[in-house]
Design a protein around this motif. Sequence first.
Motif, mmCIF file in Angstrom:
data_model
loop_
_atom_site.group_PDB
_atom_site.id
_atom_site.type_symbol
_atom_site.label_atom_id
_atom_site.label_comp_id
_atom_site.label_asym_id
_atom_site.label_seq_id
_atom_site.Cartn_x
_atom_site.Cartn_y
_atom_site.Cartn_z
ATOM 1 N N ARG A 1 1.065 7.548 -2.997
ATOM 2 C CA ARG A 1 0.407 8.648 -2.295
ATOM 3 C C ARG A 1 0.058 9.723 -3.319
ATOM 4 N N LYS A 2 -1.117 10.309 -3.183
ATOM 5 C CA LYS A 2 -1.562 11.260 -4.199
ATOM 6 C C LYS A 2 -0.926 12.636 -4.049
ATOM 7 N N ASP B 1 0.835 -1.201 0.000
ATOM 8 C CA ASP B 1 0.000 0.000 0.000
ATOM 9 C C ASP B 1 0.868 1.250 0.000
ATOM 10 N N ARG B 2 0.229 2.409 0.151
ATOM 11 C CA ARG B 2 0.938 3.683 0.031
ATOM 12 C C ARG B 2 1.998 3.889 1.105
ATOM 13 N N VAL C 1 3.079 11.445 -9.259
ATOM 14 C CA VAL C 1 1.620 11.494 -9.393
ATOM 15 C C VAL C 1 1.176 12.832 -9.967
ATOM 16 N N LEU D 1 -6.849 15.322 -9.009
ATOM 17 C CA LEU D 1 -6.685 14.142 -8.155
ATOM 18 C C LEU D 1 -8.015 13.536 -7.715
ATOM 19 N N ALA E 1 0.706 1.091 -4.503
ATOM 20 C CA ALA E 1 -0.157 2.271 -4.605
ATOM 21 C C ALA E 1 0.642 3.506 -4.194
ATOM 22 N N TYR F 1 -6.665 7.071 -8.087
ATOM 23 C CA TYR F 1 -5.579 6.400 -7.376
ATOM 24 C C TYR F 1 -4.668 5.775 -8.425
ATOM 25 N N CYS G 1 -6.138 4.947 -12.175
ATOM 26 C CA CYS G 1 -7.534 4.528 -12.043
ATOM 27 C C CYS G 1 -8.375 5.711 -11.566
ATOM 28 N N ARG G 2 -9.554 5.840 -12.131
ATOM 29 C CA ARG G 2 -10.424 6.959 -11.764
ATOM 30 C C ARG G 2 -11.860 6.477 -11.600
#
Length: 219
Positions: A78-79, A54-55, A85, A206, A76, A210, A120-121
């Motif tokens: 972090r945004k 994960d992040r 990103v 954003l 994944a 993700y 992905c959105r």
Amino acid sequence: MHPYHRKISPYMCNGMPIGHEVFEGSRVDKKTVKEVLKDLKEKFEIGQCIFVGDRGLVTKENLEEIERHGFDSIIALRKRRNVEVKEIVLDATPHVYCIEGKELWWREVRNAEGIRYIVCRNPEVAELQRQMREENIMAIMDELNKIKGGIEKLKGKASLKRVVSQVGEVLWHKHGRRLIGYKVDEKDGRLSYWIKEESIKIEEALDGVYILRTEEQGM
């Protein structure tokens, strides 16, 4: 160890679990990754592996450690704290998504080193986040207007320290620091504030997004 304060790291092979480790929930991920990688190499003698995380696992040290063991990863990102990103979502190139349904759009981006980013959105989540942000900004502005009105009643006798404290508390409680800028006049404590348009632009890009990062080319 409290049962709710722990991390479980499962090991899977061809879809079947072959082992797991249990760590304290407060344990630093950097140390956890090193131990898991060591187990995979020494205990299970695994030569090829895709490390999924994960992040919280996205650090330069962790990625280098995974690469050093010869493993690929799917992680994944972090945004808001990741330069990669922001470069991807703010890229001026038209974004063409594959639509898998109402809740999932995706597209792939590759960098010069061959790293794949799966963007992905979820349009529904994006709209919800936009609405929540706008409502939050309106609530913040209402609070700041009240503070400003109180300052004006004092006719130039407002305490600079008190005004800064009041504004800071509003922005902290409503998570508005990255969205709203402000200035307090040192002479009379007068307050001015504004919406950070560039930050709003980033937040809009954003919304509902993700991103997964991987070196794996065969998936």
